[in-house]
Design an enzyme around this catalytic site. Structure first.
Site, PDB file in Angstrom:
ATOM      1  CG  ASP A   1      -3.158   3.946   4.227  1.00  0.00           C
ATOM      2  OD1 ASP A   1      -4.137   3.729   4.971  1.00  0.00           O
ATOM      3  OD2 ASP A   1      -2.948   3.304   3.171  1.00  0.00           O
TER       4      ASP A   1
ATOM      5  CE  LYS B   1      -8.651  -3.098   3.764  1.00  0.00           C
ATOM      6  NZ  LYS B   1      -7.496  -2.362   3.292  1.00  0.00           N
TER       7      LYS B   1
ATOM      8  CD1 TRP C   1      -2.106  -2.180   1.947  1.00  0.00           C
ATOM      9  CD2 TRP C   1      -2.908  -1.360   0.029  1.00  0.00           C
ATOM     10  NE1 TRP C   1      -3.091  -3.023   1.512  1.00  0.00           N
ATOM     11  CE2 TRP C   1      -3.599  -2.559   0.349  1.00  0.00           C
ATOM     12  CE3 TRP C   1      -3.249  -0.680  -1.145  1.00  0.00           C
ATOM     13  CZ2 TRP C   1      -4.615  -3.077  -0.472  1.00  0.00           C
ATOM     14  CZ3 TRP C   1      -4.257  -1.192  -1.956  1.00  0.00           C
ATOM     15  CH2 TRP C   1      -4.920  -2.379  -1.613  1.00  0.00           C
TER      16      TRP C   1
HETATM   17  C1  LIG Z   1      -6.986  -1.917   2.005  1.00  0.00           C
HETATM   18  C2  LIG Z   1      -5.978  -0.854   2.104  1.00  0.00           C
HETATM   19  C3  LIG Z   1      -5.891   0.163   1.148  1.00  0.00           C
HETATM   20  C4  LIG Z   1      -6.762   0.219  -0.077  1.00  0.00           C
HETATM   21  O1  LIG Z   1      -8.044   0.567   0.280  1.00  0.00           O
HETATM   22  P1  LIG Z   1      -9.177   0.832  -0.814  1.00  0.00           P
HETATM   23  O2  LIG Z   1     -10.240   1.468   0.014  1.00  0.00           O
HETATM   24  O3  LIG Z   1      -9.567  -0.481  -1.382  1.00  0.00           O
HETATM   25  O4  LIG Z   1      -8.629   1.749  -1.835  1.00  0.00           O
HETATM   26  C5  LIG Z   1      -4.944   1.144   1.329  1.00  0.00           C
HETATM   27  N1  LIG Z   1      -4.118   1.136   2.383  1.00  0.00           N
HETATM   28  C6  LIG Z   1      -4.180   0.172   3.328  1.00  0.00           C
HETATM   29  C7  LIG Z   1      -3.233   0.205   4.473  1.00  0.00           C
HETATM   30  C8  LIG Z   1      -5.109  -0.847   3.214  1.00  0.00           C
HETATM   31  O5  LIG Z   1      -5.152  -1.819   4.141  1.00  0.00           O
END
Ligand SMILES: *Cc1c(COP(=O)(O)O)cnc(C)c1O
Length: 361
Positions: free
Chosen positions: A171, A195, A101
């Site tokens: 993030d 998540k 990511w």
């Molecule tokens: C799942 C995830 C993403 C991507 O998320 P989307 O909403 O599908 O774009 C980005 N960063 C992390 C850390 C993730 O776990």
């Protein structure tokens, strides 16, 4: 009805109490004669839902007044572009590469300016967090970017990088609301909610006000300008109404559970059950160095691909779902988010111990 223990990395398990309440309110939301899915986002009823959700979210994370909270669409991946578009005034930013990511965010930023790799743990398949005490950060960088909890590889920063005065952008998709955090250490904190928070379809950004400006990169779409969203309190256009409502119920659930300090305690307890087992097992091994282990995503292997497959199949038959590792890394991964009860982790460890007995040669 029978529910499994769902270890999916995302979309992921939600609190049963929340799902039940949503079911009860499905046809007639609190006497207004319609579902939340059916109402105008400009209605008085909905205004109360979104405002209460934001207030509870702010209270949980103790967010100061000089930070805006935005409920946005496009997932976390959309922010990989929105962040450089809004922040890259010098067209240069530093990225720390700790997994897929972080790498995707880094590659996306390169479309808009110079994204500099400050550190990486790619040399050991992202199984650790690199030393971030003295990174090659330069004066002209607009921000320093991290992925704080690496969903796929199961690592988490235990100390934040020394950004040498630059704004930190993080993030936190897979550790959002899993423990208290000091928002003032960041310029932007953001995460997709599917998540650890709610259903798919939304990302929440927490942005320090001075980073919300008009002088964004030329060509930035109106919808991706933080200012558009901030000036309109996330209601510039139709927001993900139902997702916001469910997240609001989750925020209430978290408050009822005792808030994030209590969640952290529970999450530490749950993770310890699994990690202690992995550390004593003769068959299973955790793949992450101890000091950087995530409380949320726990990858592990047997070292034998066939046995891993067998484990995934048999665990599924035993009501333990989605334990297969990410398609890019293989092995297994147990995501044990806020809504995963301790009993689920105990059942997993019991199953692993039994599997070990039967399969250890
Ligand atoms: C799942 C995830 C993403 C991507 O998320 P989307 O909403 O599908 O774009 C980005 N960063 C992390 C850390 C993730 O776990």
């Amino acid at each position: 009805m029978s529910r499994v223990y769902n270890f999916s990395a995302g979309p992921a398990v939600l609190p049963e109490e929340v799902l039940k309440q949503a079911a009860e309110e499905m046809l007639d939301y609190r006497g207004c004669g319609m579902s939340v899915m059916e109402m105008s986002h400009r209605s008085k009823v909905y205004d109360d839902i979104i405002k209460t959700a934001e207030a509870d979210f702010r209270e949980l994370l103790n967010i100061p007044d000089n930070y805006k909270v935005l409920f946005l669409q496009g997932g976390a991946s959309q922010q990989f572009a929105a962040i450089p578009m809004n922040l890259m005034r010098n067209k240069k930013a530093g990225y720390i590469l700790t997994g897929q990511w972080a790498k995707k965010a880094y590659q996306e930023a390169k479309l808009y300016g110079e994204a500099v790799e400050l550190a990486s743990s790619a040399d050991k398949t992202f199984s650790y967090i690199p030393d971030c005490s003295d990174l090659p950060i330069t004066e002209d960088m607009d921000y320093v970017y991290i992925c704080e909890n690496n969903t796929i590889y199961g690592t988490k920063y235990k100390t934040l990088p020394n950004t040498k005065g630059k704004d930190l952008v993080a993030d936190v998709s897979s550790c959002f609301l899993s423990e208290p955090m000091d928002v003032t250490k960041y310029g932007i904190v953001y995460g997709g909610v599917q998540k650890n928070v709610g259903p798919a379809g939304m990302v929440i950004d927490i942005i320090r006000e001075d980073l919300i400006r008009d002088d964004v990169l030329p060509g930035t779409p109106t919808m991706l300008k933080f200012k558009t969203q901030a000036d309109n309190d996330s209601l510039y256009n139709t927001p993900p109404c139902y997702t916001i409502y469910i997240c609001g119920l989750v925020f209430k659930w978290l408050k009822n559970m005792g808030g994030l300090t209590e969640m952290q305690k529970r999450n530490e307890e749950k993770a310890a059950i699994l990690y202690d087992f992995l550390d004593s097992s003769k068959l299973f091994k955790g793949t992450v160095v101890k000091e950087d282990r995530s409380l949320m995503n726990v990858p592990f292997i047997t070292g034998d691909e066939e046995l891993d497959k067998k484990f995934v199949a048999e665990s599924k038959a035993a009501g333990l779902e989605n334990l297969k590792g990410h398609r890019t890394v293989g092995g297994m991964r147990a995501s044990i988010y806020n809504a995963m009860p301790k009993a689920g982790v105990e059942k997993l460890v019991e199953f692993m111990a039994d599997f070990e007995k039967k399969n250890l040669k």
